[in-house]
Design a protein around this motif. Structure first.
Motif, PDB file in Angstrom:
ATOM      1  N   LEU A 275     -13.281   2.919  33.505  1.00  0.00           N
ATOM      2  CA  LEU A 275     -13.824   3.525  32.287  1.00  0.00           C
ATOM      3  C   LEU A 275     -15.203   2.971  31.957  1.00  0.00           C
ATOM      4  O   LEU A 275     -16.107   3.697  31.549  1.00  0.00           O
ATOM      5  CB  LEU A 275     -12.872   3.293  31.111  1.00  0.00           C
ATOM      6  CG  LEU A 275     -11.575   4.116  31.093  1.00  0.00           C
ATOM      7  CD1 LEU A 275     -10.672   3.640  29.975  1.00  0.00           C
ATOM      8  CD2 LEU A 275     -11.907   5.601  30.912  1.00  0.00           C
TER       9      LEU A 275
ATOM     10  N   LEU B 106     -19.572   4.748  31.936  1.00  0.00           N
ATOM     11  CA  LEU B 106     -20.544   4.809  30.848  1.00  0.00           C
ATOM     12  C   LEU B 106     -21.896   5.273  31.382  1.00  0.00           C
ATOM     13  O   LEU B 106     -22.374   4.796  32.402  1.00  0.00           O
ATOM     14  CB  LEU B 106     -20.698   3.428  30.198  1.00  0.00           C
ATOM     15  CG  LEU B 106     -19.620   2.993  29.205  1.00  0.00           C
ATOM     16  CD1 LEU B 106     -19.838   1.545  28.805  1.00  0.00           C
ATOM     17  CD2 LEU B 106     -19.628   3.882  27.967  1.00  0.00           C
TER      18      LEU B 106
ATOM     19  N   GLU C  26     -22.363   3.283  21.992  1.00  0.00           N
ATOM     20  CA  GLU C  26     -21.704   4.108  23.004  1.00  0.00           C
ATOM     21  C   GLU C  26     -20.460   3.417  23.526  1.00  0.00           C
ATOM     22  O   GLU C  26     -19.412   4.042  23.757  1.00  0.00           O
ATOM     23  CB  GLU C  26     -22.690   4.384  24.147  1.00  0.00           C
ATOM     24  CG  GLU C  26     -22.083   5.119  25.332  1.00  0.00           C
ATOM     25  CD  GLU C  26     -21.691   6.545  25.006  1.00  0.00           C
ATOM     26  OE1 GLU C  26     -20.861   7.109  25.742  1.00  0.00           O
ATOM     27  OE2 GLU C  26     -22.207   7.101  24.005  1.00  0.00           O
TER      28      GLU C  26
ATOM     29  N   ASP D 296     -17.754   3.780  20.977  1.00  0.00           N
ATOM     30  CA  ASP D 296     -17.220   5.143  21.066  1.00  0.00           C
ATOM     31  C   ASP D 296     -16.193   5.238  22.200  1.00  0.00           C
ATOM     32  O   ASP D 296     -15.106   5.825  22.039  1.00  0.00           O
ATOM     33  CB  ASP D 296     -18.350   6.149  21.325  1.00  0.00           C
ATOM     34  CG  ASP D 296     -19.035   6.603  20.044  1.00  0.00           C
ATOM     35  OD1 ASP D 296     -18.488   6.339  18.958  1.00  0.00           O
ATOM     36  OD2 ASP D 296     -20.126   7.196  20.137  1.00  0.00           O
ATOM     37  N   ARG D 297     -16.532   4.667  23.365  1.00  0.00           N
ATOM     38  CA  ARG D 297     -15.646   4.736  24.511  1.00  0.00           C
ATOM     39  C   ARG D 297     -14.351   3.958  24.241  1.00  0.00           C
ATOM     40  O   ARG D 297     -13.256   4.407  24.609  1.00  0.00           O
ATOM     41  CB  ARG D 297     -16.358   4.184  25.749  1.00  0.00           C
ATOM     42  CG  ARG D 297     -15.525   4.240  27.034  1.00  0.00           C
ATOM     43  CD  ARG D 297     -15.083   5.670  27.341  1.00  0.00           C
ATOM     44  NE  ARG D 297     -16.208   6.565  27.489  1.00  0.00           N
ATOM     45  CZ  ARG D 297     -16.777   6.839  28.657  1.00  0.00           C
ATOM     46  NH1 ARG D 297     -16.313   6.306  29.756  1.00  0.00           N
ATOM     47  NH2 ARG D 297     -17.790   7.675  28.718  1.00  0.00           N
TER      48      ARG D 297
ATOM     49  N   SER E  82     -12.147   5.946  22.027  1.00  0.00           N
ATOM     50  CA  SER E  82     -11.599   7.114  22.724  1.00  0.00           C
ATOM     51  C   SER E  82     -10.353   6.768  23.535  1.00  0.00           C
ATOM     52  O   SER E  82      -9.559   7.655  23.869  1.00  0.00           O
ATOM     53  CB  SER E  82     -12.662   7.738  23.636  1.00  0.00           C
ATOM     54  OG  SER E  82     -12.925   6.891  24.746  1.00  0.00           O
ATOM     55  N   THR E  83     -10.171   5.503  23.860  1.00  0.00           N
ATOM     56  CA  THR E  83      -8.986   5.095  24.627  1.00  0.00           C
ATOM     57  C   THR E  83      -7.765   4.900  23.741  1.00  0.00           C
ATOM     58  O   THR E  83      -6.662   4.712  24.256  1.00  0.00           O
ATOM     59  CB  THR E  83      -9.255   3.783  25.378  1.00  0.00           C
ATOM     60  OG1 THR E  83      -9.480   2.725  24.448  1.00  0.00           O
ATOM     61  CG2 THR E  83     -10.456   3.923  26.301  1.00  0.00           C
TER      62      THR E  83
END
Length: 1008
Positions: free
Chosen positions: A334, A338, A350, A353-354, A357-358
């Motif tokens: 993951l 990026l 960012e 955000d990632r 999202s998980t």
């Protein structure tokens, strides 16, 4: 430094601000082999003695400023000032600011903490700091002038080191995260714009004072390293003409062969340092998880590039990958996905955000993350869940454990959770930084706090009724200026209690009725009889009649009789007798208390009685003739055998006799009390009884007695009944004003005693009077019950105001007292009214003490969050505020008054008034606009061009003015109400208008 002062000093110093404190774990530090050029540059500046320097290291969030500051502090702590010393190191002190912690986000504790750390390294500093505190105890008040704190606690002690350290290398002080110094104390209720202004001025003053320290010619050589983000007000302060000549700024351009042209936190060399950090972290991960394949060099380089020269990004990546509850291989994949096409400074956003999202529910994860970042004080998971309620507070623990890479979730669930880095706060606070932004966390916390108070506070406070009932007794006697109570009640010795104080004031103001004469039998009554006013009253006909009562006979004990002229003569006689006897006793150590010792004096008129007999003069002409001035008494002789005999059981028993106790009062005894045997005797029942006698009290005023009070035995005695009685005497009050007495007052025992003494209550009452005098109630709110309570309290006469203050004072209250248990005079309605109010206050205290920690947080911080909630508010927040303000504010005032104090309530209410005034004006503007917009006052859709499907929306808006706002996502309208906003857009002249398009919208926010 005396033990009491040092203990107090150590309590106010902020241990969590020290670079290696437990509160800062895990400590960010530079991995060995990284930041080499930067660190060497700082070390070189720190070694220079030619000129004191302010080394300013600045950079954007997450580039590693705190890690560098910690690494420099660790190095300086490892360097000794001289080869001989062990504790004197080159690290003078550290202060790491943090917005997350109340005492670390203000400058109020800055110089206290520096001075405390300096005193631990240099013993001489302890003495100078002690002297400064004794001279001005307010130096330990965080609200004290920062300049005066610097001068008294820091500069003066440091100047004494100049000569001693003249040949030593410079001292270094480290200050991290200046930008984290904010005016956000939970007790500071102000608008966000004013907060920022006060924070900036506070920080500018600190920078100016640090420059003053460095310019002082009488100090040893020192340097100060400070780190911060590159914020405008900090830059302006650093460029001030008084600061600029001292400044060494990093980033810095340098020249020379084989050196980096620019030294900075985010220069080209940082990519290599981050690569080393990632490589080291993956090796540690593989050691713990042997099945995890080591990433390739290309993969590590790719991650290093993704970090954008920000160590916080690299560190967060590794926390995310190295999660024991997830497969590190999946998480590594993951992170590798990026994108590298990001504007500088947005990498960390960012990444967040990632990470979100998980999570199973990314929006809920954002919600809980934003709440943790916005809390004024950290809370445990269970309390966060309770605060948010059953809807938004669901699954808090399940969600937050998915965010362990950005939140510190302690294994012990009773401990608070907290964010790792301030960049998280930046991320959740601005819509442009977070793709999942839903609503302001302060709006949510304000709503949650108000909702909890509306649910938990009973809504039936009787405080106003209780005050009104009591105020009916205002005409019972003439009121005085409340400021004079301190003087008129100066003789009071008992812990202040409402009924006791009221009866005392009734008596003092000439109500000497037989119904109140029982008060003379109390400790306060006896103390008053010893005062000048009491003695004068005893000379009146009323006083003489009282002296014939049984109560008066018990008061006329030996200690009072000795105050008469005949008693004074008797004391002189006994001293003469005991002086003669003690010399014989000490010269004949084998005699016991059963023997009659008859000293052969010239007249042989004096005989020593055993413990079974009383020494009493029969008359002036009989057995004990009164002494005359011509009688000369030779000083007692000390015999070593006599001293030894006093250590035997016989000697100890004799000291318990009347004769032994009188002997202790002779002039030679203070020397004996300095011996081990004398100190041991003071701990016996006989010794403690003697300390309460005239001779004992005189001894306590002498040098030896004052010295004994500083020992553990002496301070233990102060907690006994006898010691407490002595503390109420004039001589003890003089001692309490001395340096030794002030030291004792700062100990836990001294603090405990202060809470039970009248003069401390008077001091708090005086501060409350000042606060309530300055408090102004807005006329439009004067009819509100909570403000009526304040007005009623303010208008009470002093003889009722002080007892009411005591009844609601935040301390342990007994539900019964000697006055409330006993029979009160039926004719004195004022006493029954005060008894009823005290009963009400005790019940209010019981309710307040049973409150949960979450309710405590809500009651203390609702004004903080609501003042920072974006305006205009959404309907839910507006509605819950109106419900709380109209129906529950009085309940809140009662509870908060009991838990904290009235001053705390007034501070919060001052902000609440501004908020209520804003809401009132906003509603009036809306109503006025609607009245002047005829098209809004009917349901003819064709008049305004409203389609059939939009009619319900318009009707709903007409009924709910609070919905006229521009935060559609925060309003949370139902499906049937969604056309509302579209309706307004089609309604000419309506007060709502869409927000002009922000040209910066969608662009990443500069994290600086």
């Amino acid at each position: 430094m005396s033990e009491g002062t040092w203990e107090k000093f150590s309590q106010v110093a902020v241990k969590g601000a020290e670079h290696d404190s437990r509160e800062r774990r895990p400590h960010p530090k530079c991995l060995e082999g990284t930041r080499v050029v930067l660190l060497n540059h700082i070390y070189g500046l720190s070694d220079t003695k030619e000129m004191n320097r302010l080394i300013w290291l600045h950079g954007t969030a997450g580039v590693g400023k705190s890690a560098v500051a910690f690494t420099v502090a660790e190095r300086m702590r490892g360097l000794k000032m001289t080869e001989e010393t062990k504790i004197e190191t080159r690290l003078g002190g550290t202060f790491f600011f943090s917005r997350k912690h109340t005492k670390r986000r203000t400058t109020g504790y800055f110089f206290m903490t520096f001075a405390y750390q300096l005193a631990q390294k240099f013993p001489s500093v302890q003495t100078d700091v002690n002297r400064a505190i004794l001279k001005d105890p307010t130096l330990l008040d965080p609200d004290k002038s920062l300049r005066k704190q610097m001068e008294g606690l820091f500069l003066q002690p440091l100047r004494k080191l100049q000569y001693r350290l003249r040949e030593c290398p410079p001292l270094t002080f480290v200050v991290d995260a200046l930008d984290e110094c904010t005016h956000e104390s939970p007790n500071e209720y102000s608008s966000e714009s004013r907060d920022e202004g006060e924070s900036e001025s506070e920080l500018i003053e600190l920078i100016s004072l640090l420059a003053q320290v460095l310019r002082d010619p009488d100090l040893p050589s020192i340097h100060i390293l400070v780190t911060s983000r590159l914020e405008a007000h900090i830059c302006e302060a650093m460029q001030n003409e008084d600061v600029r000549p001292l400044l060494c700024e990093i980033p810095v351009k340098i020249s020379g062969e084989d050196v980096t042209p620019i030294i900075s936190l985010d220069g080209a060399d940082v990519d290599e340092d981050i690569y080393r950090f990632l490589e080291h972290s993956f090796r540690k991960l593989q050691n713990r998880s042997p099945t995890f394949p080591q990433p390739t060099q290309d993969q590590i380089e790719k991650l290093a590039i993704r970090a954008g020269r920000r160590f916080i990004v690299a560190s967060t990546m590794m926390k995310f990958i190295d999660d024991p509850y997830n497969d590190p291989r999946d998480r590594l994949h993951l992170m590798l996905e990026l994108t590298s096409e990001l504007l500088p400074g947005t990498e960390v956003y960012e990444l967040h955000d990632r990470i979100l999202s998980t999570c199973a529910d990314p929006k809920l994860a954002y919600l809980h993350l934003s709440v943790v970042a916005a809390l004024t004080d950290p809370l445990p998971i269970s309390q966060i869940s309770e605060l948010l309620g059953p809807g938004q507070g669901r699954d808090v623990e399940k969600v937050l454990v998915q965010l362990r890479s950005v939140i510190d979730v302690p294994p012990n669930r009773s401990l608070p959770v907290n964010i790792y880095h301030s960049s998280v706060r930046d991320y959740v606070s601005h819509r442009s930084n977070c793709s999942l932004y839903i609503t302001s966390p302060h709006s949510l916390l304000a709503y949650s706090s108000l909702r909890l108070m509306v649910q938990e506070l009973p809504g039936r406070s009787a405080l106003l009724d209780a005050l009104l009932a009591l105020k009916k007794q205002s005409q019972v006697m003439e009121p005085h200026d409340p400021k004079n109570l301190t003087h008129s009640l100066s003789f009071v010795v008992q812990p202040p209690e409402p009924m006791q104080v009221l009866i005392t004031l009734l008596w003092l103001r000439a109500n000497h009725s037989s119904e109140l004469q029982f008060w003379l039998g109390t400790q306060d009554g006896c103390a008053w009889l010893e005062s000048l006013d009491g003695r004068a009253w005893l000379q009146t006909q009323e006083g003489k009649e009282w002296l014939q009562s049984q109560m008066a006979q018990s008061w006329l004990n030996i200690s009072n009789q000795l105050q008469t002229q005949r008693g004074k003569n008797l004391v002189s006689l006994i001293q003469i007798i005991m002086t003669r006897i003690q010399s014989l006793v000490l010269q004949h150590p084998l005699r016991t208390q059963h023997e009659e010792i008859s000293p052969r004096s010239q007249s042989q008129r004096f005989t020593l009685q055993t413990q079974h007999e009383e020494i009493s003069p029969r008359s002036q002409s009989q057995r004990f003739p009164l002494p005359t001035q011509r009688m000369e008494i030779s000083p007692p002789t000390w015999d070593p055998g006599g001293k030894d005999w006093l250590q035997t059981q016989g000697g100890k028993d004799w000291l318990q006799t009347q004769g032994g106790r009188h002997w202790v009062q002779t002039h030679g005894v203070p020397d004996w009390l300095q011996t081990k045997g004398g100190r041991q005797w003071l701990q016996t029942l006989g010794g403690q009884d003697w300390l309460q006698t005239l001779g004992g009290r005189i001894w306590l005023q002498k040098t030896h007695g004052k010295g004994w009070l500083q020992t553990h035995d002496g301070q233990d005695w102060l907690l006994t009944r006898g010691g407490n009685n002595w503390l109420q005497t004039p001589s003890a009050r003089d001692w309490l004003q001395s340096p030794d007495g002030r030291d004792w007052l700062q100990t836990p025992q001294g603090h405990m005693w202060r809470l039970t003494t009248a003069w401390v209550a008077m001091e708090e009452f005086s501060n409350t009077l000042k606060a309530i005098k300055q408090y102004i109630i807005i006329p439009e709110l004067s009819s509100q019950p909570a403000f009526q309570v304040i007005q009623q309290f303010k208008s009470l006469p002093d003889f009722l105001m002080f007892p009411v203050f005591l009844a609601l004072r935040h301390q342990d209250h007994s539900t019964t007292s000697a006055f409330t248990q006993g029979h009160l005079p039926a004719a004195m309605e004022i006493l029954h009214a005060m008894k009823a109010f005290s009963s009400f206050a005790n019940k209010a205290h019981e309710r307040s003490q049973s409150s949960s920690n979450v309710l405590n947080y809500a009651c203390q911080n609702w004004a903080v969050h609501i003042s920072r909630a974006p305006k205009p508010w959404n309907e839910k927040l507006a509605h819950i505020f109106k419900s709380f303000w109209d129906r529950h504010l009085l309940d809140w005032l009662e509870r908060q008054w009991c838990v904290k104090d009235l001053q705390s309530c007034l501070t919060i209410l001052a902000e609440g008034e501004k908020i209520a005034k804003y809401r009132t004006k906003a509603d009036l503007r809306i109503q006025e606009h609607l009245l002047h917009t005829p098209d809004h006052l009917n349901n003819q859709s064709e008049a305004v061009g409203v389609s059939e499907g939009e009619k319900p929306a318009k009707e709903h808006l007409l009924q709910t003015p609070d919905r006229l706002n521009n935060q559609s996502e925060a309003v949370e309208v139902s499906e049937g109400e969604k056309p509302a906003k579209e309706c307004l857009l089609k309604t000419p002249g309506h007060c709502w208008s869409p927000r002009p398009k922000d040209p910066s919208r969608g662009k990443p926010k500069d994290p600086r």
